[in-house]
Write a protein that holds these residues in place. Structure first.
Motif, PDB file in Angstrom:
ATOM      1  N   ARG A 131      -5.170   0.704 -11.001  1.00  0.00           N
ATOM      2  CA  ARG A 131      -5.069  -0.220  -9.592  1.00  0.00           C
ATOM      3  C   ARG A 131      -3.972   0.973  -9.391  1.00  0.00           C
ATOM      4  NH1 ARG A 131      -4.699  -6.231  -9.421  1.00  0.00           N
ATOM      5  NH2 ARG A 131      -4.840  -5.505  -6.853  1.00  0.00           N
ATOM      6  N   TYR A 132      -4.233   2.214  -8.594  1.00  0.00           N
ATOM      7  CA  TYR A 132      -2.985   2.560  -8.466  1.00  0.00           C
ATOM      8  C   TYR A 132      -3.526   2.895  -6.966  1.00  0.00           C
ATOM      9  CZ  TYR A 132      -2.022   3.933 -13.082  1.00  0.00           C
ATOM     10  OH  TYR A 132      -1.866   4.167 -14.515  1.00  0.00           O
TER      11      TYR A 132
ATOM     12  N   ILE B 195       2.063   7.218  -5.577  1.00  0.00           N
ATOM     13  CA  ILE B 195       1.886   6.942  -6.046  1.00  0.00           C
ATOM     14  C   ILE B 195       2.695   5.621  -7.108  1.00  0.00           C
ATOM     15  CG2 ILE B 195      -0.058   6.575  -7.680  1.00  0.00           C
ATOM     16  CD1 ILE B 195       0.053   9.441  -7.902  1.00  0.00           C
ATOM     17  N   HIS B 196       1.963   4.358  -6.270  1.00  0.00           N
ATOM     18  CA  HIS B 196       2.232   3.104  -6.606  1.00  0.00           C
ATOM     19  C   HIS B 196       1.136   2.638  -7.701  1.00  0.00           C
ATOM     20  CE1 HIS B 196       6.184   3.182  -4.511  1.00  0.00           C
ATOM     21  NE2 HIS B 196       5.378   3.932  -3.747  1.00  0.00           N
ATOM     22  N   GLY B 197       1.318   1.584  -8.869  1.00  0.00           N
ATOM     23  CA  GLY B 197       0.304   0.909  -9.667  1.00  0.00           C
ATOM     24  C   GLY B 197       0.690   0.798 -10.923  1.00  0.00           C
TER      25      GLY B 197
END
Length: 89
Positions: A61-62, A55-57
């Motif tokens: 806002r992911y 999971i990035h962000g």
């Protein structure tokens, strides 16, 4: 629960510090040792291909990446320090 099991810290990163144990006596010895210095989790080791996601962000806002396959050690667990990730084709 069937053996082997994995014993890991509840606050670890990935599979760092994960140990594979093959008997109740091994788990009991670990729990009574100085190596048990935090909250731990015991899970049944399920053999097979290992998958995960990332999971990035930033807050609110992911983005969740598609599932990826991980390489495993001879014990059958992932090693984040030498893991190879294979993404979808």
């Amino acid at each position: 629960m069937n053996f082997p099991v994995i014993v890991k810290d509840t606050l670890g990163a990935g599979s760092i510090g994960v140990e594979v144990m093959n008997s109740y006596e091994e788990v009991e010895s670990f729990l009574n040792s100085n190596r048990n210095n935090s909250d731990i989790m015991v899970e049944e080791l399920i053999q097979g291909e290992q998958f995960g996601t990332e999971i990035h962000g930033v807050e609110g806002r992911y983005s969740v990446l598609p599932p990826i396959a991980f390489s495993v050690t001879k014990e059958g667990i992932t090693d984040p320090l030498s893991s190879v990730k294979f993404g979808p084709e």
